[in-house]
Design a protein around this motif. Structure first.
Motif, PDB file in Angstrom:
ATOM      1  N   PHE A  68      12.052  35.494 -36.503  1.00  0.00           N
ATOM      2  CA  PHE A  68      12.245  34.121 -36.594  1.00  0.00           C
ATOM      3  C   PHE A  68      12.212  34.184 -38.059  1.00  0.00           C
ATOM      4  O   PHE A  68      12.382  32.949 -38.519  1.00  0.00           O
ATOM      5  CB  PHE A  68      11.032  33.370 -35.871  1.00  0.00           C
ATOM      6  CG  PHE A  68      11.028  31.727 -36.193  1.00  0.00           C
ATOM      7  CD1 PHE A  68      11.991  30.578 -36.057  1.00  0.00           C
ATOM      8  CD2 PHE A  68       9.561  31.219 -36.410  1.00  0.00           C
ATOM      9  CE1 PHE A  68      12.061  28.908 -36.225  1.00  0.00           C
ATOM     10  CE2 PHE A  68       9.994  29.747 -37.180  1.00  0.00           C
ATOM     11  CZ  PHE A  68      10.796  28.591 -36.871  1.00  0.00           C
ATOM     12  N   THR A 102       3.593  26.702 -33.121  1.00  0.00           N
ATOM     13  CA  THR A 102       4.647  26.336 -33.996  1.00  0.00           C
ATOM     14  C   THR A 102       4.775  24.965 -33.777  1.00  0.00           C
ATOM     15  O   THR A 102       5.558  24.014 -34.861  1.00  0.00           O
ATOM     16  CB  THR A 102       6.449  26.514 -33.686  1.00  0.00           C
ATOM     17  OG1 THR A 102       6.421  28.559 -33.655  1.00  0.00           O
ATOM     18  CG2 THR A 102       7.738  27.100 -34.805  1.00  0.00           C
ATOM     19  N   ARG A 140      14.967  26.816 -34.659  1.00  0.00           N
ATOM     20  CA  ARG A 140      13.843  27.145 -33.461  1.00  0.00           C
ATOM     21  C   ARG A 140      14.491  27.481 -32.341  1.00  0.00           C
ATOM     22  O   ARG A 140      15.999  27.292 -32.544  1.00  0.00           O
ATOM     23  CB  ARG A 140      13.467  25.298 -33.082  1.00  0.00           C
ATOM     24  CG  ARG A 140      12.919  24.445 -34.115  1.00  0.00           C
ATOM     25  CD  ARG A 140      11.391  25.121 -34.334  1.00  0.00           C
ATOM     26  NE  ARG A 140      10.580  25.733 -33.541  1.00  0.00           N
ATOM     27  CZ  ARG A 140       9.767  24.726 -32.508  1.00  0.00           C
ATOM     28  NH1 ARG A 140       9.672  23.444 -33.580  1.00  0.00           N
ATOM     29  NH2 ARG A 140       9.062  24.845 -32.050  1.00  0.00           N
ATOM     30  N   GLY A 141      13.829  28.631 -32.199  1.00  0.00           N
ATOM     31  CA  GLY A 141      14.168  29.505 -30.939  1.00  0.00           C
ATOM     32  C   GLY A 141      14.328  30.507 -31.355  1.00  0.00           C
ATOM     33  O   GLY A 141      15.072  31.227 -30.916  1.00  0.00           O
ATOM     34  N   GLY A 142      14.283  30.810 -32.803  1.00  0.00           N
ATOM     35  CA  GLY A 142      15.227  32.268 -33.872  1.00  0.00           C
ATOM     36  C   GLY A 142      13.863  33.109 -33.018  1.00  0.00           C
ATOM     37  O   GLY A 142      15.572  34.259 -33.620  1.00  0.00           O
ATOM     38  N   SER A 143      13.280  33.745 -32.440  1.00  0.00           N
ATOM     39  CA  SER A 143      13.911  34.739 -32.024  1.00  0.00           C
ATOM     40  C   SER A 143      13.822  35.727 -31.279  1.00  0.00           C
ATOM     41  O   SER A 143      14.358  36.697 -31.428  1.00  0.00           O
ATOM     42  CB  SER A 143      11.901  34.719 -31.788  1.00  0.00           C
ATOM     43  OG  SER A 143      10.885  34.661 -32.114  1.00  0.00           O
ATOM     44  N   ASP A 144      14.677  34.517 -30.510  1.00  0.00           N
ATOM     45  CA  ASP A 144      15.841  35.788 -29.935  1.00  0.00           C
ATOM     46  C   ASP A 144      16.378  36.674 -30.518  1.00  0.00           C
ATOM     47  O   ASP A 144      17.036  37.938 -30.347  1.00  0.00           O
ATOM     48  CB  ASP A 144      16.002  34.491 -28.904  1.00  0.00           C
ATOM     49  CG  ASP A 144      15.254  34.203 -27.507  1.00  0.00           C
ATOM     50  OD1 ASP A 144      14.455  34.721 -27.643  1.00  0.00           O
ATOM     51  OD2 ASP A 144      15.632  33.198 -27.285  1.00  0.00           O
ATOM     52  N   SER A 195       7.203  36.126 -30.606  1.00  0.00           N
ATOM     53  CA  SER A 195       7.432  34.533 -31.033  1.00  0.00           C
ATOM     54  C   SER A 195       5.990  34.413 -31.682  1.00  0.00           C
ATOM     55  O   SER A 195       4.475  35.107 -31.547  1.00  0.00           O
ATOM     56  CB  SER A 195       7.778  33.189 -29.929  1.00  0.00           C
ATOM     57  OG  SER A 195       8.765  34.092 -29.884  1.00  0.00           O
ATOM     58  N   ALA A 196       5.386  32.649 -32.240  1.00  0.00           N
ATOM     59  CA  ALA A 196       3.980  31.981 -32.375  1.00  0.00           C
ATOM     60  C   ALA A 196       3.356  32.555 -31.005  1.00  0.00           C
ATOM     61  O   ALA A 196       3.939  31.695 -29.795  1.00  0.00           O
ATOM     62  CB  ALA A 196       4.443  31.515 -33.335  1.00  0.00           C
ATOM     63  N   GLU A 214       4.455  33.261 -36.626  1.00  0.00           N
ATOM     64  CA  GLU A 214       4.458  35.074 -36.161  1.00  0.00           C
ATOM     65  C   GLU A 214       3.727  35.811 -36.631  1.00  0.00           C
ATOM     66  O   GLU A 214       3.691  37.247 -35.487  1.00  0.00           O
ATOM     67  CB  GLU A 214       5.995  35.101 -35.934  1.00  0.00           C
ATOM     68  CG  GLU A 214       6.891  34.611 -35.578  1.00  0.00           C
ATOM     69  CD  GLU A 214       6.959  32.913 -35.129  1.00  0.00           C
ATOM     70  OE1 GLU A 214       6.632  32.651 -35.770  1.00  0.00           O
ATOM     71  OE2 GLU A 214       7.531  32.431 -34.073  1.00  0.00           O
TER      72      GLU A 214
HETATM   73  N1  ASP Z   1       8.546  29.914 -33.290  1.00  0.00           N
HETATM   74  C1  ASP Z   1       9.529  30.171 -32.578  1.00  0.00           C
HETATM   75  C2  ASP Z   1      10.287  28.582 -32.723  1.00  0.00           C
HETATM   76  O1  ASP Z   1       8.939  28.331 -31.744  1.00  0.00           O
HETATM   77  C3  ASP Z   1      10.902  30.716 -32.916  1.00  0.00           C
HETATM   78  C4  ASP Z   1      10.268  31.252 -31.332  1.00  0.00           C
HETATM   79  O2  ASP Z   1       9.826  30.761 -30.888  1.00  0.00           O
HETATM   80  O3  ASP Z   1      11.745  32.155 -31.097  1.00  0.00           O
HETATM   81  O4  ASP Z   1      10.751  27.651 -32.782  1.00  0.00           O
END
Ligand code: ASP
Ligand code: ADP
Ligand code: MG
Length: 607
Positions: free
Chosen positions: A136, A47, A152-156, A41-42, A74
């Protein structure tokens, strides 16, 4: 050689020291004889910072430029992690989503992954390199090669999709907590670690506010059978395994947009009990369902509609054989409730509907795709089936209909969703085995403070209304949760009308209201009311199937703190309540305690 995909979240790569610690862990994994693909992730809150910058320039930033901006976070991390690995003598190469070939649809800021080209990653793996991939983000395969982000949260989701595409042995999600806990430890420090959880339970928890995993990541893990574990990047503790049933084989194309519905289920042996005009005050639902639980009556779906004036309607379904007992409880409790309310209001009333059936569509692919529920309602409308009650969860939409319509409804749904075999009459599943025999039927409790409630007054009660309404929302890509029709019917000019209420993501609420106000004029609906100051608290657990009393415990915990419940909706493995926003955290804490989920130790979350 075993292949492991490791994903490190923002806090885990939040500083130079953390990045060095990550590099150490990756090296250790390689030395243990594994090939490793790292997804990052970043750094920290990068982000969030970028989003803030964008809004300082524009109140409505262009979504393409937003992706261009957010994807940079990222890119910083992949280069730094790769350098840190090289410093340790470990050959490594960083790749952006585009360089890997993470191909997505052309929907900026919320793109779904279509497929992943694996050649380049495999080539570098064969050179014994660690590949460090930017999470992400992806790329469209249109002429323009546009950069997209997954939400958002898409790295998973990037990590699990890569694990599926590479057929990795497993995927490790490293984060700032010891694993999946019974609730968010930032709100309840006594939350306890769950060793194993089913993907169905985790899908619900993730979409009901537990942001420890992106729900779409769980969906991919479930669809492709990717073994998934959530662990702390600060320790070597084993974390939490997310367990998926062995999936049907699927091609690795249209990864996130494959067929959304796996099954059409139905149960013709249901009856519906409605209590109209119960007082809108704390403790009413607790009392009713407390009594029902004492009588050992297992309720299936429960809904409580928005209030008109100072009364509510509560409706629930039971299996037909226990209807008599349920009816007796409801009838006995109605006068008690009546005595509580102001004399001038109308009397509470119990209404029974026998010969109703429940039809459901089920499948993990319906997450975040509002068109799927809309299509179900449209299909039922075309078949001339009126919907009496709707209950939604992330992976299932159920409608209560007349028994006489059931065969027609099921056949139409099979055709519409191209579900092959006509499933048998499915009675509620007998307690699906949770992996480790849980001490509580409730595995986790979640809080979602980012929801808003919309209600439309007086929509026509006839086939096609839900289809129209949710079709409109789907066209605007607005996902809906907790759909509730009031049980009370007003006949205006010979047309029966009901209120319908539902929750949407708060960021979609105003657009939805505006659009629905226009539709209301066109279709002759009543007022469209928006309340953004709500919180949704939910309990999730596969073990609650067939176990009376779970709803009662939850409602009692809420009532004990004098918190009023505004809406209730259940599915087989979850119960959600809407309460006032300022009472959300208190409700969450009360429920967590009531189910005995608190441990003796506090979880420390790194800053
Ligand atoms: N950096 C992105 C976010 O903060 C993706 C992630 O962290 O999963 O939403
Ligand atoms: P990352 O940056 O590693 O992806 P996130 O912030 O996205 O981390 O997710 C981890 C956070 O999720 C935790 O710090 C915790 O506050 C929150 N969380 C919410 N519900 C849960 C839960 N049930 N179990 C664990 N963490 C949870
Ligand atoms: Mg995350």
């Amino acid at each position: 050689m075993p292949l492991i995909v490791q994903k490190y979240g923002g806090t885990s790569v939040g500083s130079v020291e953390r990045i060095q610690a990550v590099a150490q862990r990756v090296c250790k994994t390689v030395k243990a004889g594994n090939s490793v693909v790292v997804v990052v992730s970043a750094m920290g809150k990068t982000t969030d910072g970028l989003v803030k910058l964008a809004y300082e320039i524009s109140s409505n930033p262009n979504s393409r430029e937003m992706d261009m901006l957010l994807s940079t976070g990222e890119q910083v991390t992949i280069a730094l992690v790769s350098m840190a690995l090289q410093e340790l003598g470990q050959p490594a190469i960083s790749l952006t989503g585009a360089q890997v070939g993470i191909v997505t649809e052309a929907a900026h800021t919320r793109a779904r992954i279509l497929h992943i080209e694996t050649e380049r990653v495999k080539r570098h793996l064969n050179q014994n390199k660690v590949i460090v991939v930017a999470g992400f983000q992806g790329i469209t395969r249109t002429e323009e090669l546009e950069i997209t982000t997954l939400g958002r949260g898409g790295s998973d989701t990037s990590a699990v999709a890569l694990a599926a595409a590479l057929r990795a042995d497993f995927c490790e999600i490293y984060t700032d907590v010891p694993g999946i806990l019974t609730t968010d430890p930032r709100l309840v420090p006594e939350a306890q670690l769950i060793d194993e959880i089913t993907s169905d339970e985790m899908l619900e928890l993730a979409s009901l506010g537990a942001k420890v995993l992106h729900p779409r990541a769980v969906e991919i893990a479930r669809n492709y059978g990717v073994p998934l574990v959530v662990r702390s990047s600060w320790t070597d503790d084993p974390g939490t395994w997310v367990i998926s049933p062995t999936p049907r084989p699927r091609a690795l194309v249209n990864l996130e947009i494959a067929r959304p519905v796996d099954d059409v289920e139905y149960d013709t042996d249901q009856a519906k009990v409605s209590m109209l005009r119960v007082p809108d005050q704390p403790g009413v639902a607790a009392r009713l369902f407390g009594e029902i639980a004492t009588q050992d009556v297992d309720v299936d779906l429960i809904i409580q509609s928005i209030h008109e004036g100072n009364t509510n309607d509560i409706a629930f379904t039971v299996r037909a054989p226990i209807l008599k007992r349920a009816e007796a409880v409801a009838a006995a409790i109605a006068p008690v409730l009546r005595s509580h309310k102001a004399a001038e209001t109308e009397e509470a009333e119990v209404m029974i509907q026998q010969n109703v059936a429940k039809v459901s569509i089920a499948g993990a692919g319906m997450i975040g795709r509002p068109g799927v529920a809309a299509k179900m309602f449209a299909t039922l409308a075309e078949a001339g089936v009126n919907i009496k009650m709707i209950s939604t969860s992330e992976v299932k939409v159920s409608c209560v209909i007349d028994n006489a319509d059931c065969d027609r409804a099921v056949a139409a749904l099979h055709t519409a969703f191209e579900v092959g075999e006509v499933g048998a009459d499915k009675s509620p599943p007998s307690s699906p085995s949770s992996p480790s025999s849980p001490s509580s039927p409730v595995r986790g409790v979640a809080l979602d403070m980012n929801q808003a409630r919309l209600a439309i007054r007086q929509v026509q009660d006839r086939p096609g209304t839900a289809a129209k309404l949710f079709g409109l929302l789907a066209e605007h890509n607005i996902s809906v949760d907790m759909i509730i029709q009031s049980q009370r019917c007003h006949v205006i000019n010979g047309v029966p009308r009901r209120d319908i209420a539902f929750t949407v993501a708060r960021m979609d609420a105003q657009a939805a209201q505006k659009m629905l106000q226009q539709a209301a004029v066109e279709y002759g609906w009543g007022e469209v009311v928006l309340d953004s100051a709500i919180a949704k608290v939910s309990v999730v657990g596969a073990g609650m199937v067939g176990q009376p009393g779970i709803a009662a415990t939850m409602f009692e915990a809420i009532a004990h703190h004098q918190i009023n419940i505004q809406m209730i909706a259940t599915s087989e493995i979850k119960i959600s309540c809407v309460v006032a926003q300022e009472e959300g955290v208190k409700a969450l804490q009360a429920i967590h305690t009531a189910f005995g989920l608190a441990g003796s130790q506090s979880i420390q979350v790194p800053a």
